[in-house]
Write a protein that holds these residues in place. Structure first.
Motif, PDB file in Angstrom:
ATOM      1  N   VAL A 186       0.807  -1.210   0.000  1.00 27.30           N
ATOM      2  CA  VAL A 186       0.000   0.000   0.000  1.00 27.30           C
ATOM      3  C   VAL A 186       0.852   1.278   0.000  1.00 27.30           C
ATOM      4  O   VAL A 186       0.521   2.225  -0.707  1.00 27.30           O
ATOM      5  CB  VAL A 186      -1.027  -0.026   1.149  1.00 27.30           C
ATOM      6  CG1 VAL A 186      -0.400   0.263   2.488  1.00 27.30           C
ATOM      7  CG2 VAL A 186      -2.137   0.969   0.880  1.00 27.30           C
ATOM      8  N   VAL A 203       0.471   4.313  -2.561  1.00 28.32           N
ATOM      9  CA  VAL A 203       0.107   5.667  -2.150  1.00 28.32           C
ATOM     10  C   VAL A 203       1.136   6.645  -2.704  1.00 28.32           C
ATOM     11  O   VAL A 203       0.787   7.707  -3.247  1.00 28.32           O
ATOM     12  CB  VAL A 203       0.026   5.769  -0.612  1.00 28.32           C
ATOM     13  CG1 VAL A 203      -0.101   7.227  -0.194  1.00 28.32           C
ATOM     14  CG2 VAL A 203      -1.150   4.978  -0.092  1.00 28.32           C
ATOM     15  N   ALA A 242       0.465   7.278  -6.266  1.00 26.70           N
ATOM     16  CA  ALA A 242      -0.675   8.169  -6.502  1.00 26.70           C
ATOM     17  C   ALA A 242      -0.300   9.616  -6.191  1.00 26.70           C
ATOM     18  O   ALA A 242      -0.560  10.525  -6.987  1.00 26.70           O
ATOM     19  CB  ALA A 242      -1.863   7.722  -5.654  1.00 26.70           C
ATOM     20  N   VAL A 243       0.324   9.793  -5.015  1.00 22.58           N
ATOM     21  CA  VAL A 243       0.621  11.158  -4.586  1.00 22.58           C
ATOM     22  C   VAL A 243       1.612  11.829  -5.523  1.00 22.58           C
ATOM     23  O   VAL A 243       1.384  12.936  -6.016  1.00 22.58           O
ATOM     24  CB  VAL A 243       1.159  11.153  -3.142  1.00 22.58           C
ATOM     25  CG1 VAL A 243       1.687  12.526  -2.772  1.00 22.58           C
ATOM     26  CG2 VAL A 243       0.067  10.730  -2.176  1.00 22.58           C
ATOM     27  N   TRP A 244       2.729  11.134  -5.805  1.00 20.10           N
ATOM     28  CA  TRP A 244       3.769  11.777  -6.602  1.00 20.10           C
ATOM     29  C   TRP A 244       3.373  11.921  -8.064  1.00 20.10           C
ATOM     30  O   TRP A 244       3.828  12.839  -8.738  1.00 20.10           O
ATOM     31  CB  TRP A 244       5.098  11.052  -6.432  1.00 20.10           C
ATOM     32  CG  TRP A 244       5.675  11.340  -5.081  1.00 20.10           C
ATOM     33  CD1 TRP A 244       5.634  10.515  -3.999  1.00 20.10           C
ATOM     34  CD2 TRP A 244       6.304  12.553  -4.653  1.00 20.10           C
ATOM     35  NE1 TRP A 244       6.206  11.138  -2.913  1.00 20.10           N
ATOM     36  CE2 TRP A 244       6.631  12.393  -3.285  1.00 20.10           C
ATOM     37  CE3 TRP A 244       6.630  13.765  -5.279  1.00 20.10           C
ATOM     38  CZ2 TRP A 244       7.252  13.380  -2.543  1.00 20.10           C
ATOM     39  CZ3 TRP A 244       7.257  14.748  -4.544  1.00 20.10           C
ATOM     40  CH2 TRP A 244       7.559  14.554  -3.187  1.00 20.10           C
ATOM     41  N   THR A 284      10.554   2.900   9.874  1.00 22.09           N
ATOM     42  CA  THR A 284      10.233   4.314   9.643  1.00 22.09           C
ATOM     43  C   THR A 284      11.394   5.024   8.958  1.00 22.09           C
ATOM     44  O   THR A 284      11.200   5.823   8.038  1.00 22.09           O
ATOM     45  CB  THR A 284       9.910   5.002  10.983  1.00 22.09           C
ATOM     46  OG1 THR A 284       8.882   4.269  11.634  1.00 22.09           O
ATOM     47  CG2 THR A 284       9.451   6.424  10.764  1.00 22.09           C
ATOM     48  N   PHE A 295      11.466   4.052   5.437  1.00 18.54           N
ATOM     49  CA  PHE A 295      10.388   4.739   4.729  1.00 18.54           C
ATOM     50  C   PHE A 295      10.796   6.163   4.369  1.00 18.54           C
ATOM     51  O   PHE A 295      10.656   6.601   3.232  1.00 18.54           O
ATOM     52  CB  PHE A 295       9.140   4.747   5.619  1.00 18.54           C
ATOM     53  CG  PHE A 295       8.025   5.627   5.129  1.00 18.54           C
ATOM     54  CD1 PHE A 295       7.210   5.202   4.089  1.00 18.54           C
ATOM     55  CD2 PHE A 295       7.802   6.872   5.683  1.00 18.54           C
ATOM     56  CE1 PHE A 295       6.180   5.999   3.623  1.00 18.54           C
ATOM     57  CE2 PHE A 295       6.772   7.682   5.224  1.00 18.54           C
ATOM     58  CZ  PHE A 295       5.959   7.250   4.189  1.00 18.54           C
ATOM     59  N   LEU A 296      11.357   6.874   5.352  1.00 19.13           N
ATOM     60  CA  LEU A 296      11.672   8.291   5.126  1.00 19.13           C
ATOM     61  C   LEU A 296      12.881   8.474   4.232  1.00 19.13           C
ATOM     62  O   LEU A 296      12.877   9.311   3.327  1.00 19.13           O
ATOM     63  CB  LEU A 296      11.938   8.981   6.472  1.00 19.13           C
ATOM     64  CG  LEU A 296      10.717   9.446   7.246  1.00 19.13           C
ATOM     65  CD1 LEU A 296      11.145  10.074   8.557  1.00 19.13           C
ATOM     66  CD2 LEU A 296       9.900  10.448   6.430  1.00 19.13           C
ATOM     67  N   ALA A 327       8.978   7.520   1.017  1.00 14.36           N
ATOM     68  CA  ALA A 327       8.179   8.733   1.222  1.00 14.36           C
ATOM     69  C   ALA A 327       8.293   9.629  -0.001  1.00 14.36           C
ATOM     70  O   ALA A 327       7.319  10.213  -0.461  1.00 14.36           O
ATOM     71  CB  ALA A 327       8.648   9.474   2.469  1.00 14.36           C
ATOM     72  N   ALA A 328       9.481   9.724  -0.521  1.00 11.53           N
ATOM     73  CA  ALA A 328       9.718  10.461  -1.753  1.00 11.53           C
ATOM     74  C   ALA A 328      10.949   9.849  -2.413  1.00 11.53           C
ATOM     75  O   ALA A 328      11.839   9.366  -1.714  1.00 11.53           O
ATOM     76  CB  ALA A 328       9.979  11.931  -1.446  1.00 11.53           C
ATOM     77  N   LEU A 360      14.237  13.643  -5.113  1.00 11.97           N
ATOM     78  CA  LEU A 360      13.357  14.772  -4.809  1.00 11.97           C
ATOM     79  C   LEU A 360      13.535  15.279  -3.383  1.00 11.97           C
ATOM     80  O   LEU A 360      12.866  16.215  -2.971  1.00 11.97           O
ATOM     81  CB  LEU A 360      11.891  14.363  -5.019  1.00 11.97           C
ATOM     82  CG  LEU A 360      11.523  14.000  -6.459  1.00 11.97           C
ATOM     83  CD1 LEU A 360      10.070  13.547  -6.529  1.00 11.97           C
ATOM     84  CD2 LEU A 360      11.753  15.191  -7.390  1.00 11.97           C
ATOM     85  N   LEU A 361      14.421  14.644  -2.621  1.00 12.83           N
ATOM     86  CA  LEU A 361      14.637  15.106  -1.249  1.00 12.83           C
ATOM     87  C   LEU A 361      15.308  16.477  -1.265  1.00 12.83           C
ATOM     88  O   LEU A 361      16.030  16.811  -2.215  1.00 12.83           O
ATOM     89  CB  LEU A 361      15.518  14.106  -0.488  1.00 12.83           C
ATOM     90  CG  LEU A 361      14.873  12.758  -0.180  1.00 12.83           C
ATOM     91  CD1 LEU A 361      15.869  11.845   0.523  1.00 12.83           C
ATOM     92  CD2 LEU A 361      13.628  12.926   0.671  1.00 12.83           C
ATOM     93  N   PRO A 362      15.103  17.279  -0.211  1.00  8.87           N
ATOM     94  CA  PRO A 362      15.763  18.593  -0.159  1.00  8.87           C
ATOM     95  C   PRO A 362      17.278  18.433  -0.209  1.00  8.87           C
ATOM     96  O   PRO A 362      17.820  17.416   0.231  1.00  8.87           O
ATOM     97  CB  PRO A 362      15.327  19.145   1.199  1.00  8.87           C
ATOM     98  CG  PRO A 362      14.139  18.342   1.611  1.00  8.87           C
ATOM     99  CD  PRO A 362      14.232  17.028   0.933  1.00  8.87           C
ATOM    100  N   THR A 373       6.698  13.731   5.491  1.00 12.00           N
ATOM    101  CA  THR A 373       6.365  13.307   4.133  1.00 12.00           C
ATOM    102  C   THR A 373       5.523  14.373   3.439  1.00 12.00           C
ATOM    103  O   THR A 373       5.769  14.719   2.272  1.00 12.00           O
ATOM    104  CB  THR A 373       5.600  11.988   4.167  1.00 12.00           C
ATOM    105  OG1 THR A 373       6.304  11.084   4.998  1.00 12.00           O
ATOM    106  CG2 THR A 373       5.465  11.401   2.784  1.00 12.00           C
ATOM    107  N   GLN A 397       7.746  20.326  -3.557  1.00 14.14           N
ATOM    108  CA  GLN A 397       7.708  20.184  -5.008  1.00 14.14           C
ATOM    109  C   GLN A 397       6.488  20.828  -5.638  1.00 14.14           C
ATOM    110  O   GLN A 397       6.416  20.956  -6.846  1.00 14.14           O
ATOM    111  CB  GLN A 397       7.716  18.689  -5.377  1.00 14.14           C
ATOM    112  CG  GLN A 397       8.890  17.917  -4.815  1.00 14.14           C
ATOM    113  CD  GLN A 397      10.191  18.288  -5.505  1.00 14.14           C
ATOM    114  OE1 GLN A 397      10.200  18.650  -6.681  1.00 14.14           O
ATOM    115  NE2 GLN A 397      11.296  18.224  -4.776  1.00 14.14           N
TER     116      GLN A 397
END
Lengths: 251, 262, 325
Positions: A31, A35, A38-40, A169, A172-173, A178-179, A183-185, B42, B49
């Motif tokens: 999942v 997600v 979908a989000v990105w 976690t 994930f991060l 998560a991204a 695309l991370l800062p 997150t 972006q």
């Protein structure tokens, strides 16, 4: 190796009885990448991130590790002392179950992957996928060792689930879930590229999605090998300390 | 009234039990805070972006996350401890114990146990909602009222849907619906607008996660001008419908279990 | 006047057939085979208030199914049942408050984290027991079952025997009028089992509660039940007292004689089962026992002792289970 095969077979059959539990695990594994997809895709439709997240879904299914469920619970229930009587390293039992569960994940997960592919047809190139395969194997090994080392905390505390959860976690991060790492800062990205979390999850997916050039692939593989070595050493050290404690305190 | 007293006693006993293990409490709360921080981080990543996510501005998305966490906390405290792995309780004989008690089995089995360790999540979710309210512009009293009503409806709907899924165990003891539920539930953390239209319909009408987070947050942040009222009415209707369906399915399931129909 | 009335009870259900082997197991994911199991075929009896009745029969005979129907958990396929004026499977609160089901396999079905005291208080709430009555009943139960040291302990930490004692209090604190005991002494040690038996007997005598119990331990049945119901493959095959069953199954008694001349031919009096030193066991038909005893006493001068015994109950029951009545 024959022994390991035996354990894989045994646990594969055992998990046949727990297939609804396996289904839960797979659904929950699947999942978050979905997600993310979908989000990105909503955020950056032009970047075709669906390739990346579909690859990530696959990597996640292949590298899933539940040593907190299998090993730690086994320690808490007192079954572990039987393992110490075995005439071979007890880690084979845990590894055998890990591989069996991953096989089940693929079996159960394939329909999900197929459905996603129908909804969002990916444009993966087979060269990239082939290049990613060794990275998946390495990621699976690192992930197992990492989770196993964390699950060994069951020798000291009663909440190994939380320790493993903390690890998840972080993956994930910082692992590209998560991204995508790209695309991370800027302040975080170099760290995320070097830390083991990407080596366990995001890196193979990045190769498969064709997002990396040759140098970046080489660098990633180097990091994977380094982290594999570190994890082997770390897991062994934790294991020895844990066994010493277990045999003294008696669990 | 008596049912409320039983519920209160269940909660009191469980809290008393958990306070005895202070280490577990500390670890759980810490994990919850970390989990929440990861969710917020997150969201932060997403908004580095883009300015809006499927039309949602950062404060609105934060409100949505808060609503999601709040209802998840309630779900994990009062509902999941009863209905997760319900099929095992049916085959393992736990159901018999409940059927022997002179209290409606529907009530005892869906609310007769609770896990107070999950309660702090409700507070954390509430805090996020407050934060979002402060950060957002144009939050009205009407919006807040609509949000509260929708959250209540969302909780009722969640309970009813969970009961409906659990009753499947009476017909297919090998099937464990917790699977689909927990996975679909995770989809609630983002506006349903980000998903494929088919999934969006599913999330609104079949596993109504939309009522749990998207709609309450919408009412709160954009609730002026009657939107909150409209959504509130929709939520109340859906809650009644779901509850009725759950009650009927439960009765049919128990009838089947006890062999009354075969 | 009856407390429990069962008439023409039948219960059948479908159970999935488990497949052997991996391939069959996979196939069963989609196609499940069922077979119809007739757990109870024809059972009729009635029990008067205050009676203690034992249900015996081999494993799988239908005893537990019958108890489940009587307690309202299962709905029978056919037949009429009335317990204290209620039809059990309507499961009216007024009925459920008057019955208790106690299982030896799970004597205390309360959350294991609670203390015994908390679990009892919770029962008070569920069964709406007024405070004064609760205190009185609990006081009696605590005394009879020696519960004082257990009240503040967590259920998780109790031994099986302690769990059974606490479970009895837990199930009886609302003073049910009908008790269903399913294998109540399962796994208990001798002392705990005896305490349990004494307690159930006393409780029934003092409160007039009706008790139906199933057990595989004949000691339970022997010490508690004047009347037994034998159930086998879903049929009731005997209703009466234990002595009657014994007489029917084993038409012999044993005469144990000590003394007598060494060269005496005992076979004139009955079958010699055992002869050792100066002791002899003779098997004699029940109806002939008075006559044979008289003859022995008249014809054999040097008899030191003579006893008449029933054959061991366990062997009678074993015969019943294997061969039927």
């Amino acid at each position: 190796m024959r022994l390991l095969g035996g354990y894989v077979r045994r646990y594969f059959l055992q998990w046949l009885a727990w297939r609804s539990f396996a289904l839960t695990l797979v659904a929950n594994q699947a999942v978050t990448p979905l997600v993310g997809l979908a989000v990105w895709s909503t955020v950056l439709p032009e970047r075709r991130l669906s390739d990346y997240f579909i690859a990530l879904l696959f990597v996640r299914l292949l590298t899933s590790s539940y040593e907190n469920h299998t090993f730690s619970e086994w320690v808490y229930q007192g079954g572990f002392c039987d393992d110490l009587l075995l005439p071979h390293p007890p880690v084979l039992v845990t590894l055998g179950e890990n591989i069996a569960i991953r096989i089940w994940h693929i079996i159960i997960g394939l329909p999900i992957v197929a459905a996603v592919v129908l909804f969002a047809p990916p444009s993966l190139r087979w060269q990239d996928v082939a290049l990613a395969l060794p990275a998946v194997v390495l990621a699976a090994a690192i992930r197992f060792l990492f989770t196993y080392a964390l699950a060994l905390s069951a020798f000291w505390i009663e909440r190994a689930h939380s320790v493993v959860g903390l690890g998840s976690t972080l993956i994930f991060l910082l692992g590209g879930e998560a991204a995508p790492i790209a695309l991370l800062p800027d302040a975080v990205r170099p760290w995320a590229e070097a830390l083991p979390f990407r080596a366990m999850l995001g890196f193979p997916a990045e190769i498969a999605a064709g997002e990396l050039n040759g140098a970046a692939v080489g660098m990633g593989y180097l990091w994977q090998v380094i982290w594999l070595a570190v994890m082997v050493v770390a897991a062994q050290a934790v294991w020895r300390a844990g066994i010493r404690r277990y045999t003294v305190v008696g669990g | 009234m008596r049912l409320l007293r039983i519920l209160g006693r269940v909660l009191a006993l469980s809290v008393q039990r958990e306070l005895a293990h202070r280490v577990n409490l500390t670890i759980s709360v810490t994990m919850m805070v970390i989990d929440l921080a990861a969710s917020v981080a997150t969201l932060g990543l997403v908004f580095t972006q883009t300015a809006t996510l499927a039309g949602w501005r950062p404060a609105e998305a934060l409100a949505l996350l808060g609503a999601f966490q709040l209802v998840t906390g309630l779900l994990n405290t009062f509902i999941e401890p009863n209905l997760a792995w319900f099929a095992e309780k049916v085959t393992g004989g736990r159901l018999d114990d409940t059927l022997l008690q002179p209290v409606p089995s529907f009530f005892m089995l869906s609310l007769g146990a609770c896990q107070p360790l999950a309660l702090p999540r409700v507070l954390l979710g509430g805090a996020l909602l407050v934060w979002a309210t402060v950060a957002g512009e144009g939050v009205t009293a009407l919006g807040v009222a609509g949000c509260v009503a929708l959250l209540a409806a969302g909780v009722v709907i969640t309970w009813a849907v969970r009961v409906l899924l659990a009753t499947l165990a009476f017909w297919a003891p090998g099937f464990e619906p917790s699977v689909l539920f927990s996975a679909f539930w995770q989809l609630g953390r983002y506006p349903v607008g980000v998903y494929h239209p088919v999934v969006r319909q599913l999330l609104t009408y079949v596993v109504p996660v939309a009522f749990v987070a998207t709609f309450p947050a919408e009412a709160l942040m954009r609730g002026g001008g009657g939107l909150g009222l409209g959504l509130g009415a929709l939520g109340a209707g859906a809650a009644l419908l779901a509850l009725g369906a759950a009650g009927l399915a439960w009765r049919a399931g128990v009838r089947r279990y006890t062999g009354a129909t075969s | 006047m009856h407390s429990v009335m069962v008439d023409g009870l039948q219960m059948a259900y479908l159970v999935p057939v488990k497949a052997e082997g991996l391939r069959a197991a996979f196939r069963s994911l989609w196609h499940r085979a069922y077979k119809r199991v007739e757990a109870v075929r024809s059972v009729s009896f009635s029990v008067a208030p205050g009676e203690v009745v034992g249900f015996i029969g081999p494993n799988g005979a239908g005893k537990t199914t019958t108890l489940k129907i009587l307690s309202g958990v299962l709905h029978p396929t056919a037949g009429r049942v009335e317990v204290v004026g209620h039809t059990p499977w309507e499961r009216r609160p007024a009925y459920l408050r008057q019955i208790a089901m106690i299982r030896g396999s799970r004597p205390l079905a309360a959350p294991v984290e609670l203390t015994v005291q908390d679990a009892l208080r919770f029962q008070q709430l569920i069964y709406e027991v007024p405070e004064a009555q609760f205190r009185r009943t609990l006081g009696l139960l605590v005394e009879m079952l020696h519960l004082e040291p257990l009240l503040q302990r967590q259920i998780r930490a109790l031994s099986l025997g302690e769990k059974m004692r606490a479970g009895l209090a837990w199930s009886l604190v609302y003073q049910p009028r009908v008790l269903f005991l399913d294998e109540p002494t399962l796994g208990l040690d001798v002392t705990a089992a005896q305490l349990m038996r004494r307690f159930v007997g006393t409780y029934s005598r003092e409160t007039g509660a009706t008790v139906l119990l199933t057990s595989h331990y004949m000691a339970d049945v022997e010490s508690l039940c004047r009347r037994i119901l034998l159930i086998d493959k879903g049929h009731m095959t005997y209703d009466g007292d234990l002595a009657g069953l014994s007489a029917r199954m084993a038409p012999f008694k044993l005469l144990k004689v000590a003394g007598g001349d060494p060269g005496l031919d005992w076979s004139r009096f009955g079958d010699v089962v055992e002869q050792e030193g100066g002791r002899v066991s003779l098997r004699v038909r029940r109806e002939a026992v008075p006559a044979v005893t008289a003859r022995l006493l008249a014809e054999v001068a040097s008899i030191a002792d003579l006893t008449v015994t029933e054959p061991p109950l366990e062997s009678v029951i074993d015969q019943v289970y294997r061969e039927g009545v």
